[in-house]
Scaffold this active site. Structure first.
Site, PDB file in Angstrom:
ATOM      1  N   GLU A 182      13.519 -39.254  26.912  1.00  0.00           N
ATOM      2  CA  GLU A 182      12.227 -38.151  27.529  1.00  0.00           C
ATOM      3  C   GLU A 182      12.278 -38.534  28.955  1.00  0.00           C
ATOM      4  O   GLU A 182      12.270 -39.852  29.393  1.00  0.00           O
ATOM      5  CB  GLU A 182      11.125 -38.224  26.778  1.00  0.00           C
ATOM      6  CG  GLU A 182      10.139 -37.098  27.225  1.00  0.00           C
ATOM      7  CD  GLU A 182       8.977 -36.898  26.400  1.00  0.00           C
ATOM      8  OE1 GLU A 182       8.655 -37.521  25.336  1.00  0.00           O
ATOM      9  OE2 GLU A 182       8.285 -35.871  26.489  1.00  0.00           O
ATOM     10  N   GLU A 198       7.069 -29.948  19.007  1.00  0.00           N
ATOM     11  CA  GLU A 198       5.589 -30.047  18.604  1.00  0.00           C
ATOM     12  C   GLU A 198       4.787 -29.038  19.029  1.00  0.00           C
ATOM     13  O   GLU A 198       3.838 -28.982  19.695  1.00  0.00           O
ATOM     14  CB  GLU A 198       5.139 -31.410  19.433  1.00  0.00           C
ATOM     15  CG  GLU A 198       5.739 -32.580  18.644  1.00  0.00           C
ATOM     16  CD  GLU A 198       4.813 -33.986  19.009  1.00  0.00           C
ATOM     17  OE1 GLU A 198       3.777 -34.050  19.684  1.00  0.00           O
ATOM     18  OE2 GLU A 198       5.220 -34.999  18.247  1.00  0.00           O
ATOM     19  N   TYR A 203       5.100 -41.383  13.463  1.00  0.00           N
ATOM     20  CA  TYR A 203       4.886 -42.472  14.362  1.00  0.00           C
ATOM     21  C   TYR A 203       4.180 -43.668  13.531  1.00  0.00           C
ATOM     22  O   TYR A 203       3.207 -43.113  12.833  1.00  0.00           O
ATOM     23  CB  TYR A 203       4.176 -42.364  15.646  1.00  0.00           C
ATOM     24  CG  TYR A 203       5.020 -41.714  16.843  1.00  0.00           C
ATOM     25  CD1 TYR A 203       5.932 -42.684  17.578  1.00  0.00           C
ATOM     26  CD2 TYR A 203       5.029 -40.229  17.003  1.00  0.00           C
ATOM     27  CE1 TYR A 203       6.903 -42.036  18.269  1.00  0.00           C
ATOM     28  CE2 TYR A 203       5.911 -39.831  17.821  1.00  0.00           C
ATOM     29  CZ  TYR A 203       6.497 -40.565  18.530  1.00  0.00           C
ATOM     30  OH  TYR A 203       7.593 -40.120  19.562  1.00  0.00           O
ATOM     31  N   GLU A 237      11.584 -37.796  15.937  1.00  0.00           N
ATOM     32  CA  GLU A 237      10.476 -38.764  16.704  1.00  0.00           C
ATOM     33  C   GLU A 237      10.195 -39.607  15.574  1.00  0.00           C
ATOM     34  O   GLU A 237       9.293 -39.301  14.690  1.00  0.00           O
ATOM     35  CB  GLU A 237       9.750 -38.098  17.360  1.00  0.00           C
ATOM     36  CG  GLU A 237       9.956 -37.327  18.690  1.00  0.00           C
ATOM     37  CD  GLU A 237       9.015 -36.943  19.541  1.00  0.00           C
ATOM     38  OE1 GLU A 237       8.023 -37.551  19.428  1.00  0.00           O
ATOM     39  OE2 GLU A 237       9.201 -35.795  20.347  1.00  0.00           O
ATOM     40  N   GLN A 262      11.330 -44.727  21.742  1.00  0.00           N
ATOM     41  CA  GLN A 262      12.594 -43.758  22.560  1.00  0.00           C
ATOM     42  C   GLN A 262      13.341 -44.983  22.920  1.00  0.00           C
ATOM     43  O   GLN A 262      13.062 -46.160  22.929  1.00  0.00           O
ATOM     44  CB  GLN A 262      11.733 -43.028  23.777  1.00  0.00           C
ATOM     45  CG  GLN A 262      11.034 -41.959  23.512  1.00  0.00           C
ATOM     46  CD  GLN A 262      10.546 -41.103  24.509  1.00  0.00           C
ATOM     47  OE1 GLN A 262      11.225 -41.175  25.677  1.00  0.00           O
ATOM     48  NE2 GLN A 262       9.566 -40.302  24.322  1.00  0.00           N
TER      49      GLN A 262
END
Ligand code: AHR
Length: 529
Positions: free
Chosen positions: A45, A193, A273, A329, A378
Site C-alpha cells: 500500500e 473496507e 489482523y 489482508e 504488508q
C-alpha cells in the site's frame, strides 16, 4: 495481567523430555484440494515506507534499481515465488485516482495521503511502475479499484487502460505513455473496507455498489477479470451473507453478453489482523512476555474459526464453491517502533511473527477448497513485513523465512493429516491454545509437511504413521531461536534463519521427530511410486 498459561492435561500426554506427545497419521495417497499459490500472496500500500523507500527509490537513487524499483527487494521476493501483489491499498485505494499516477512524473498531480501520516503523495509510483514491479517479480497484479470516492466510469477506464489491445481511447492513452501491449490483469478489487475507511457504508449499500462497479469493470479481449468484492472485518458473517445474497441468481455464472448472465463478482474477501491487546495498547513487536506471546497465538489461531465461519455462510448460497473466499489482508499488528511516525505502521518482526504465519498457513491449507487467495499485510516496512529496509540496507524477517520454507505448498494438493487425540493445549485466559499445528501437501513426487510447536518452553514428540506410499529419506529445516523475541537487524541479519534439521527420521513406517520449543519445521519426503 493475564493469568500465566497452564497446560491443559486433558489434551496432552507427556513425553520423556517433559513435553507433549502427538501421534497421528498422514495419508500420502489421498490427494485433497489444491492449495492455490495465491494464498501466499502479498500486499503493498502507499503507506509509510512500503512503496517509497521500500519498493521504489527512484531512478536517481544510488541504490541499485531498475526504473526506480529496488533490485535487492525484487531478488528477495522472487526467492519466495511471490504469486501476486495487491496494490495500491488498503484504505489508500479508495482515495486513489489512477489518472494522477500516469504520464511524465514531473507533471503528475500531488495529493494528501490522509489515512497514513497525512503526508503528501507525489504519485511518482503509479500504474506503469506497479506493472513494471509485477513483471520484475514474476507476480500477478491484484489492483484494488476505488469505490469509496471514485466512479464506475473511473474504474471502467482503468481496466480498459490496463487490459485493452486495440485503439480504444484508454488503450491509446496507455500507448502515448509508452506501453504498447496491454497487460494481463486478472485480479480486481472492488474497493476496500467499505464498512470503514472505504466509505463507512452499510453492507446492503455496498453490495449494490459492488454489483454496479463490477458490471462496468469489463473483460477486454482475452483478459477475464476475477472481481473481488470487499468483504467483512473479522467475524462479521452478516457482511459475507449480504454479499452472497447480492450475487443472487447471477451466482458464479459467466456469459458472452454483458449484463446477461454476467457474474458481477467472482469472490468475496475479508480482513483479519492478529492484534494481541486493545487497539490503544497493542503491545510492542519485540518487548513481550510469554503471556503476551500466548495471547498473540490465541488471536492467530482465530483464523481457523473465521475461515470456517465465512466458508459456512458461503456454502449456504454456493455449495459448489464457485465463489472464492479471499483474505486480502492478514498479519500481526503491534505498536509502531518507538520514535517512528505512528501513521507509518512500522514494526519489527520476531520469531513470534513467523509462528503466527505458520499457524495461518496450516489453516489456509485446511480451507483450500474455498480460500483462493490471501495477502500478507504488508510486504515491506509495514506491519508484518517480509523485508525491512533502511536506506540501502535490506533485512529479511523471520516471517520472510516462514514464507520461503512454505513455498513448496503453492499449488500442491492437501494431504489428510489426522491426530489420534486433540492437539496439546494450554489454557490462556480461559481460551484453549493448541500448541501443535501441522499440515501437509503433495506435489511433483514429494510431500511437504509443516509442523509448528507453539509451546514457549517445552518440546513436543511427534509420530505420524505414513500411509499410502513409501517414502525416501526425509530432509528437514527448522526456524527457531533462543528466544521468541529474536529478530533480524542490519547488524545481525541472520539471527533467525532456517537451519538444516537432522531430527526428522522415518522409522517403522512413521515420521518421527522432536520439535523444540517455539519452532517451525518443514519436512520434505520423496514419494516412492
Ligand atoms: O494494512 C493497513 C490497513 O489496514 C489497510 O489500509 C486497511 O485496509 C486496513 O484497515
Amino acid at each position: 495481567m493475564a493469568s500465566q498459561p497452564t497446560p491443559s492435561q486433558q489434551h496432552s500426554t507427556t513425553g520423556e523430555a517433559g513435553g507433549a506427545v502427538v501421534s497421528g497419521a498422514l495419508d500420502l495417497d489421498l490427494l485433497g484440494p489444491r492449495i492455490s499459490r495465491h494464498v501466499y500472496g502479498h500486499f503493498a500500500e502507499h503507506l509509510g515506507r512500503c512503496i517509497y523507500g521500500g519498493f521504489f527509490v527512484g531512478e536517481d537513487s544510488g541504490i541499485p534499481n531498475e526504473g526506480g524499483i529496488r533490485l535487492d527487494v525484487v531478488e528477495a521476493l522472487r526467492a519466495l515465488d511471490i504469486p501476486n501483489l495487491r496494490w495500491p491499498g488498503g484504505c489508500f485505494a479508495d482515495d486513489y485516482h489512477w489518472r494522477d499516477g500516469i504520464g511524465p512524473r514531473e507533471k503528475r498531480p500531488r495529493m494528501v495521503n490522509s489515512h497514513w501520516g497525512d503526508v503528501v503523495e507525489d504519485n511518482s509510483f503509479g500504474t506503469h511502475e506497479f506493472m513494471h514491479l509485477c513483471e520484475l517479480l514474476g507476480a500477478e497484479p491484484y489492483v484494488s479499484g476505488n469505490v469509496g470516492s471514485g466512479t464506475p466510469r473511473e474504474m471502467s477506464e482503468w481496466v480498459e487502460y490496463l487490459t485493452r489491445g486495440d485503439d480504444s481511447p484508454m488503450a491509446s492513452l496507455r500507448r502515448a505513455n509508452g506501453r504498447d501491449e496491454p497487460w494481463a490483469v486478472r485480479f480486481w478489487g472492488l474497493g476496500n473496507e467499505p464498512w470503514g475507511c472505504g466509505g463507512n457504508m452499510r453492507a446492503e449499500h455496498y453490495a449494490d455498489l459492488a454489483r454496479q462497479f463490477g458490471t462496468y469493470a469489463r473483460d477486454h479481449g482475452t483478459n477475464e477479470l476475477y472481481r473481488i468484492a470487499a468483504g467483512a472485518a473479522d467475524d462479521d458473517y452478516r457482511w459475507t451473507q449480504v454479499l452472497m445474497e447480492g450475487l443472487g441468481r447471477r451466482l458464479g455464472t459467466r456469459g458472452p453478453h454483458r449484463g446477461h448472465g454476467l457474474s458481477v463478482y467472482q469472490a468475496v474477501s475479508f480482513h483479519y489482523y492478529t492484534v494481541p491487546g486493545p487497539w490503544e495498547h497493542k503491545g510492542s513487536a519485540t518487548e513481550f512476555e510469554t503471556d503476551d506471546y500466548y495471547r498473540t497465538m490465541v488471536e492467530a489461531q482465530r483464523i481457523e474459526e473465521l475461515l470456517a465461519g465465512h466458508a459456512a455462510v458461503m456454502d449456504a448460497y454456493d455449495p459448489e464453491k464457485r465463489v472464492g473466499l479471499v483474505l486480502d489482508e492478514w498479519g500481526t499488528w503491534f505498536d509502531v517502533e518507538p520514535g517512528t511516525n505512528p501513521g507509518f505502521l512500522f514494526q519489527q518482526n520476531t520469531l513470534r511473527d513467523a509462528l503466527v504465519a505458520s499457524v495461518h498457513f496450516d489453516a489456509f491449507h485446511r480451507h483450500a477448497d474455498r480460500l483462493v487467495m490471501a495477502n500478507i499485510a504488508q510486504t515491506v516496512n509495514v506491519l508484518q513485513a517480509m523485508l525491512l529496509t533502511d536506506g540501502g540496507t535490506l533485512v529479511r524477517t523471520p516471517s520472510y523465512h516462514a514464507f520461503e520454507m512454505s513455498k513448496g505448498h503453492q499449488d500442491a494438493q492437501v494431504l489428510p493429516l489426522v491426530l489420534r487425540s486433540p492437539a496439546p493445549a494450554l489454557d490462556v485466559d480461559g481460551t484453549p491454545l493448541r500448541t501443535f499445528s501441522a499440515s501437509a501437501s503433495a506435489k511433483d513426487g514429494r510431500a511437504l509437511v509443516s509442523l509448528t510447536n507453539l509451546d514457549a518452553d517445552r518440546p513436543v514428540d511427534v509420530e505420524l504413521d505414513l500411509r499410502g506410499a513409501g517414502v525416501g529419506t526425509p530432509s528437514a529445516r527448522i526456524l527457531t531461536a533462543d528466544s521468541l523475541a529474536r529478530h533480524n537487524t542490519a547488524d545481525e541479519p541472520d539471527a533467525v534463519v532456517p537451519q538444516a534439521f537432522s531430527g526428522a527420521r522415518v522409522e517403522g513406517g512413521a515420521l518421527r521427530l522432536e520439535l523444540p520449543a517455539h519452532s517451525f519445521v518443514t519436512v520434505e519426503l520423496p514419494l516412492q511410486a
